[in-house]
Write a protein that holds these residues in place. Sequence first.
Motif, PDB file in Angstrom:
ATOM      1  N   ALA A 268       0.821  -1.208   0.000  1.00 47.06           N
ATOM      2  CA  ALA A 268       0.000   0.000   0.000  1.00 47.06           C
ATOM      3  C   ALA A 268       0.859   1.263   0.000  1.00 47.06           C
ATOM      4  CB  ALA A 268      -0.929  -0.008   1.208  1.00 47.06           C
ATOM      5  N   ALA A 269       2.044   1.167   0.577  1.00 47.81           N
ATOM      6  CA  ALA A 269       2.958   2.313   0.615  1.00 47.81           C
ATOM      7  C   ALA A 269       3.784   2.436  -0.661  1.00 47.81           C
ATOM      8  CB  ALA A 269       3.883   2.197   1.826  1.00 47.81           C
ATOM      9  N   GLY A 270       3.593   1.495  -1.605  1.00 43.41           N
ATOM     10  CA  GLY A 270       4.297   1.566  -2.873  1.00 43.41           C
ATOM     11  C   GLY A 270       5.596   0.793  -2.921  1.00 43.41           C
ATOM     12  N   VAL A 271       5.891   0.033  -1.872  1.00 37.68           N
ATOM     13  CA  VAL A 271       7.125  -0.745  -1.847  1.00 37.68           C
ATOM     14  C   VAL A 271       6.956  -2.003  -2.700  1.00 37.68           C
ATOM     15  CG1 VAL A 271       8.693  -2.096  -0.390  1.00 37.68           C
ATOM     16  CG2 VAL A 271       7.797   0.096   0.432  1.00 37.68           C
ATOM     17  N   ILE A 272       7.895  -2.240  -3.603  1.00 36.78           N
ATOM     18  CA  ILE A 272       7.920  -3.489  -4.363  1.00 36.78           C
ATOM     19  C   ILE A 272       8.675  -4.521  -3.526  1.00 36.78           C
ATOM     20  CG2 ILE A 272       8.877  -4.651  -6.391  1.00 36.78           C
ATOM     21  CD1 ILE A 272       8.314  -2.151  -7.992  1.00 36.78           C
ATOM     22  N   THR A 273       8.042  -5.660  -3.314  1.00 33.13           N
ATOM     23  CA  THR A 273       8.630  -6.701  -2.481  1.00 33.13           C
ATOM     24  C   THR A 273       8.746  -7.996  -3.262  1.00 33.13           C
ATOM     25  OG1 THR A 273       7.642  -5.729  -0.473  1.00 33.13           O
ATOM     26  CG2 THR A 273       8.422  -8.003  -0.329  1.00 33.13           C
ATOM     27  N   LEU A 274       9.966  -8.518  -3.337  1.00 35.70           N
ATOM     28  CA  LEU A 274      10.191  -9.832  -3.928  1.00 35.70           C
ATOM     29  C   LEU A 274      10.220 -10.840  -2.794  1.00 35.70           C
ATOM     30  CD1 LEU A 274      11.000 -11.711  -6.309  1.00 35.70           C
ATOM     31  CD2 LEU A 274      13.389 -11.186  -5.751  1.00 35.70           C
ATOM     32  N   ARG A 275       9.377 -11.878  -2.909  1.00 30.05           N
ATOM     33  CA  ARG A 275       9.317 -12.910  -1.882  1.00 30.05           C
ATOM     34  C   ARG A 275       9.884 -14.212  -2.449  1.00 30.05           C
ATOM     35  NH1 ARG A 275       3.453 -13.047   0.768  1.00 30.05           N
ATOM     36  NH2 ARG A 275       4.629 -14.266   2.303  1.00 30.05           N
ATOM     37  N   THR A 276      10.869 -14.771  -1.748  1.00 31.12           N
ATOM     38  CA  THR A 276      11.534 -15.989  -2.171  1.00 31.12           C
ATOM     39  C   THR A 276      11.519 -16.984  -1.023  1.00 31.12           C
ATOM     40  OG1 THR A 276      13.035 -14.713  -3.584  1.00 31.12           O
ATOM     41  CG2 THR A 276      13.681 -16.975  -3.074  1.00 31.12           C
ATOM     42  N   PRO A 278      12.759 -20.085   1.313  1.00 32.74           N
ATOM     43  CA  PRO A 278      14.081 -20.644   1.620  1.00 32.74           C
ATOM     44  C   PRO A 278      14.413 -21.858   0.757  1.00 32.74           C
ATOM     45  CG  PRO A 278      12.913 -20.099   3.644  1.00 32.74           C
ATOM     46  CD  PRO A 278      11.925 -19.936   2.513  1.00 32.74           C
ATOM     47  N   GLU A 279      13.392 -22.666   0.436  1.00 33.22           N
ATOM     48  CA  GLU A 279      13.631 -23.855  -0.383  1.00 33.22           C
ATOM     49  C   GLU A 279      14.096 -23.480  -1.793  1.00 33.22           C
ATOM     50  OE1 GLU A 279      11.217 -24.607   3.004  1.00 33.22           O
ATOM     51  OE2 GLU A 279      10.845 -23.243   1.314  1.00 33.22           O
ATOM     52  N   ARG A 280      13.448 -22.471  -2.388  1.00 33.15           N
ATOM     53  CA  ARG A 280      13.852 -22.057  -3.734  1.00 33.15           C
ATOM     54  C   ARG A 280      15.232 -21.402  -3.709  1.00 33.15           C
ATOM     55  NH1 ARG A 280      10.829 -17.958  -7.968  1.00 33.15           N
ATOM     56  NH2 ARG A 280      11.535 -19.009  -9.856  1.00 33.15           N
ATOM     57  N   LEU A 281      15.497 -20.663  -2.667  1.00 32.37           N
ATOM     58  CA  LEU A 281      16.808 -20.026  -2.526  1.00 32.37           C
ATOM     59  C   LEU A 281      17.905 -21.081  -2.466  1.00 32.37           C
ATOM     60  CD1 LEU A 281      18.055 -17.170  -2.081  1.00 32.37           C
ATOM     61  CD2 LEU A 281      17.848 -17.601   0.359  1.00 32.37           C
ATOM     62  N   ARG A 282      17.630 -22.164  -1.789  1.00 34.00           N
ATOM     63  CA  ARG A 282      18.614 -23.234  -1.654  1.00 34.00           C
ATOM     64  C   ARG A 282      18.747 -24.058  -2.931  1.00 34.00           C
ATOM     65  NH1 ARG A 282      16.053 -26.378   2.027  1.00 34.00           N
ATOM     66  NH2 ARG A 282      15.164 -27.571   0.302  1.00 34.00           N
ATOM     67  N   ASP A 283      17.605 -24.365  -3.572  1.00 32.02           N
ATOM     68  CA  ASP A 283      17.612 -25.323  -4.673  1.00 32.02           C
ATOM     69  C   ASP A 283      17.809 -24.698  -6.051  1.00 32.02           C
ATOM     70  OD1 ASP A 283      17.133 -27.260  -2.772  1.00 32.02           O
ATOM     71  OD2 ASP A 283      14.961 -27.237  -3.056  1.00 32.02           O
ATOM     72  N   ASP A 284      17.473 -23.411  -6.204  1.00 32.93           N
ATOM     73  CA  ASP A 284      17.535 -22.805  -7.541  1.00 32.93           C
ATOM     74  C   ASP A 284      18.036 -21.365  -7.475  1.00 32.93           C
ATOM     75  OD1 ASP A 284      17.320 -22.672 -10.243  1.00 32.93           O
ATOM     76  OD2 ASP A 284      15.191 -23.149 -10.342  1.00 32.93           O
ATOM     77  N   PRO A 285      19.261 -21.156  -6.972  1.00 30.42           N
ATOM     78  CA  PRO A 285      19.759 -19.789  -6.803  1.00 30.42           C
ATOM     79  C   PRO A 285      19.906 -19.024  -8.110  1.00 30.42           C
ATOM     80  CG  PRO A 285      21.524 -21.379  -6.477  1.00 30.42           C
ATOM     81  CD  PRO A 285      20.247 -22.159  -6.545  1.00 30.42           C
ATOM     82  N   GLY A 286      20.132 -19.726  -9.222  1.00 31.06           N
ATOM     83  CA  GLY A 286      20.263 -19.049 -10.512  1.00 31.06           C
ATOM     84  C   GLY A 286      18.977 -18.357 -10.922  1.00 31.06           C
TER      85      GLY A 286
END
Length: 318
Positions: A268-276, A278-286
């Motif tokens: 609502a404040a206009g912040v763009i947030t990328l949500r990742t 932990p499993e994807r961060l570990r398994d597919d960092p590329g």
Amino acid sequence: MTATTPPNLASLARTVPDGVVRVADLRANGVSGSAIIARCRPNGPWQRLLPGVVLMSGSAPSRRQRLRAALAYAGAGAVITGLDAANLDHDFGIRVGEEVHVLVPASKRTTTNGYVLIERTTRMPALVERDGLLFASVPRAVVDAARRERDAMRLRALLSGPVRCGACSVSDLRVELDAGSQRGSAAPRAALRAVPDGVVSLTEGLARRVARSTTLPLPRWNVPIRDVTGALLGVVDAWWDDVALAWEVGTQQFRHGTDSTRHARLAAAGVITLRTSPERLRDDPGVVRKDLIQAFRRAANRVRPPVHALSEHCPATH
């Protein structure tokens, strides 16, 4: 290396990895003992780094040349451990001293000499190879260094740094401590208890690694964000202030509890947030790296919203 006569020694030096060679190998390939002695005299073109090991250059040896010489001195089966191995792919902010810590099989009789600390072990570590040099895995290297560290602050940094950077987890270090000799383990165990929970820290460490692998500016971590009125919108895992981009990788839910309205307030404040996850961060960092770059570009191409970060709560990026 093929049989060599003295006139070819200069060209030979260019073929030897890092210019470091055992005297026995030189002798076996036609270089006489007198020639070796003559070239290793003070101000000569070569120098002896360790017993039986020559650097085919008169210049001060680099760290890499010293490491290669240590392995050549220690012989077959030797592995570099300690800070040199722990810092192989990461910079934990702990300066490596003159000493090179080397593990050798318990059956060998090689002894400590010069700058090489020899440790015999019945439990040789998992290996990491880099350009012909063999290193212990990060957990083993960290624990080997930790057992010998007497400074409490350096010990804490040594144990927490690899976890923070995603090189290993707290549980990896505990397993290594339990599996090895108990001599010198009391202080590392006590220091390890003060390291944040392994799951949270390892996740953040993996995220830091991905962030460093991009060409983006480095973010700040664990940052409280407020709107124009000063109201707290939430604490985000990573924050790029210039473009008001937040990145969440699942650590704040552990530290601050799940807040079902936090993401709505940020949006609502206009912040763009990328949500990742932990499993994807570990398994597919590329793929995560690509997502992060795209999110940054999207944030940079819109008008920055009037939000601000509390800098006093934002530790420096490592």
